[in-house]
Design an enzyme around this catalytic site. Structure first.
Site, PDB file in Angstrom:
ATOM      1  N   HIS B 187       0.918  -1.248  -0.093  1.00  0.00           N
ATOM      2  CA  HIS B 187      -0.061   0.072   0.247  1.00  0.00           C
ATOM      3  C   HIS B 187       1.058   1.241  -0.073  1.00  0.00           C
ATOM      4  O   HIS B 187       0.369   2.341  -0.096  1.00  0.00           O
ATOM      5  CB  HIS B 187      -0.939   0.081   1.060  1.00  0.00           C
ATOM      6  CG  HIS B 187      -1.956  -1.030   1.148  1.00  0.00           C
ATOM      7  ND1 HIS B 187      -1.871  -2.415   1.650  1.00  0.00           N
ATOM      8  CD2 HIS B 187      -3.354  -1.109   0.682  1.00  0.00           C
ATOM      9  CE1 HIS B 187      -2.776  -3.070   1.524  1.00  0.00           C
ATOM     10  NE2 HIS B 187      -3.767  -2.401   0.755  1.00  0.00           N
ATOM     11  N   GLY B 188       2.108   1.079   0.315  1.00  0.00           N
ATOM     12  CA  GLY B 188       3.019   2.297   0.442  1.00  0.00           C
ATOM     13  C   GLY B 188       4.243   2.037   1.112  1.00  0.00           C
ATOM     14  O   GLY B 188       4.031   1.352   2.198  1.00  0.00           O
TER      15      GLY B 188
END
Lengths: 172, 331
Positions: B187-188
């Site tokens: 997700h990051g």
């Protein structure tokens, strides 16, 4: 497309058309529909500008940002001032809307400048640059919720229990 | 694409490959559609074959969940961001955290539903990405119901190649932690996302020995099951909601600061007004979707469907919250 699908889509579209028309017509047919609770600065800005176009015009208008926005019109003794300061925005937007709107201009404009580098808000100018009132369709659930809150306040006031007089307890 | 050749399927032509890559409903944020599911659907399409009613139902549901539920809740959960959360007392922190659980579900379910509906209009059936995740009885079940296409991808391309559960208990636990940690980082590149993934990995590891025990108890005493099921659902929902702290606040320091304020009042200044009646009307669709047994109700509602979906479409428009991008567009 088979007949059942056609029937489904027609009933679906008719429901949308009917409900949309009802929500669109309600604030135009019923005076003083309650404003639903303001939750964002964007909504606050729209309400501030709607006041300018909804209420009777005054010879003096205040433009500015949130600093001036919190002054009530009643604060000015002569009652000839309309406050159209826009929270979170620039006095340039207020001036541009007054200049663009095809209605009588105020005799004097008081300008409050608190933050100097805020540019003109083109979105608000597009929405309010003409004198026609921006009137969105009625949000039924929020309006019902507000009507309930208004009824509660009325009941409390009638019972001599003014909710505004309560010390510090946060309203829910 | 590599899978196709590994599994001995016919190699797709270049036009099919490009169509698979640029198929816009699933291009930006999923559902992750595998080539083996998509490629067989590439064939001439005819208007008479389009499932218009299904497509309308998915698109309206998606718009309703995004505009009515997620966007309205977003105006409240904006206070979970840094530094606004510092004005929240523990009650409001918990309330907004649960609201964020509803919001992120409504937002992502909404996107996936719109993608599915758009796919149907073009004659393609994309995978269903959510299956009522908040009624899961365990964390492992949660991951079979939440972002199903990502869970399947992680299982196929990470968990099973790492050995899955075939190399002993310790290695299974390690594999779960690795997969969920990497799933978080997907997700990051922030420590908060890693912490979110590892926390889910830890929950999967901790529950694993207890699952057979709970199953045996439920089978022996059906009355006990009636008590256990709601408790299990609430525990999973509570833990999943708590884990969203690290997702909402990817800065680990901010997340820990927020989390500590859930248990002790560190609030400064005046908090926001949370209108509980609005909370109720905005969360109700998610609650009903999860708790109503639709297969029982559906026969009674069949004739009402076009009217209900029409009402949902209008509510999505006139009661929409302030515009915000889909949460998953940032990943």
């Amino acid at each position: 497309m088979d007949r059942a699908t056609q029937g489904w889509l027609i009933r679906f579209a008719a429901t949308i058309a009917l409900l949309w028309a009802a929500c669109w017509a309600a604030p135009r047919l019923v005076a003083n529909v309650p404003q639903f609770p303001i939750r964002t600065t964007g909504e606050e800005q729209v309400v501030a500008l709607e006041r300018y176009f909804k209420l009777p015009p005054q010879p003096i208008v205040v433009v500015g940002s949130s600093l001036a926005y919190h002054l009530k019109d009643q604060f000015f003794f002569d009652g000839d001032v309309r406050n159209m300061a826009i929270p979170g925005d620039s006095p340039l937007t207020g001036l541009a809307i007054i200049a663009a709107a095809p209605i009588a201009k105020p005799r004097a404009i008081a300008v409050e400048t608190n933050i100097l580098d805020r540019p003109l808000n083109q979105r608000l100018l597009d929405m309010f640059g003409s004198a026609e009132l921006h009137q969105p369709p009625l949000p039924p659930l929020r309006t019902l919720r507000l009507a309930k809150e208004a009824a509660t306040i009325l009941e409390q006031t009638a019972a001599g229990n003014d909710p505004k007089a309560k010390p510090k307890k946060r309203s829910r | 694409m590599v899978d196709l050749t590994i599994k001995g399927r016919k190699r797709p032509d270049l036009a099919s490959v490009f169509l698979y890559i640029i198929f816009f409903p699933q291009l930006v944020a999923g559902p992750i559609t595998r080539a083996e599911n998509f490629m067989p659907q590439i064939r001439p399409k005819f208007l008479k074959d389009v499932a218009f009613v299904d497509a309308a139902q998915w698109i309206v549901s998606g718009l309703f969940f995004k505009l009515y539920v997620a966007n309205n809740l977003n105006t409240m959960t904006a206070y979970l961001d840094y530094p606004q959360y510092q004005v929240l007392n523990p009650d409001d922190r918990w309330t907004l955290l649960f609201l964020y659980s509803f919001q992120i579900y409504a937002d992502f379910f909404g996107y996936s539903a719109i993608a599915l509906g758009l796919g149907l209009l073009f004659g393609y059936r994309l995978p269903v990405n959510f299956d009522l995740p908040y009624v899961s009885l365990s964390f492992s079940e949660f991951w079979t119901r939440w972002h199903i296409s990502l869970s399947n991808w992680l299982r196929t391309y990470l968990y099973i190649p790492l050995g899955g559960n075939r190399r002993g208990r310790a290695r299974t636990y390690l594999n779960l932690m690795i997969v969920m940690g990497l799933g978080g980082l997907w997700h990051g590149a922030a420590f908060g996302y890693l912490a979110w993934g590892l926390l889910h990995g830890l929950l999967l590891v901790v529950e694993r020995p207890f699952l057979p025990l709970i199953e045996r108890l439920s089978q022996r005493a059906p009355a006990l099951r009636a008590v256990m099921v709601p408790i299990q659902v609430m525990v999973v929902f509570l833990c999943v909601s708590f884990a969203w702290v690290f997702f909402k606040l990817p800065n680990f320091g901010h997340a820990m600061d927020f989390a500590s304020g859930l248990f002790a009042d560190h609030s400064i200044g005046a908090g926001p007004r949370i209108y509980r009646s609005l909370v109720l009307i905005y969360t109700l669709p998610v609650v009903l979707q999860h708790l109503v047994q639709w297969e029982r109700v559906e026969p009674y509602l069949k004739g009402m469907q076009p009217y209900l979906y029409g009402a949902m479409a209008v509510l999505a428009l006139v009661e929409a919250g302030a515009d915000t991008a889909f949460i998953y567009f940032q990943f």
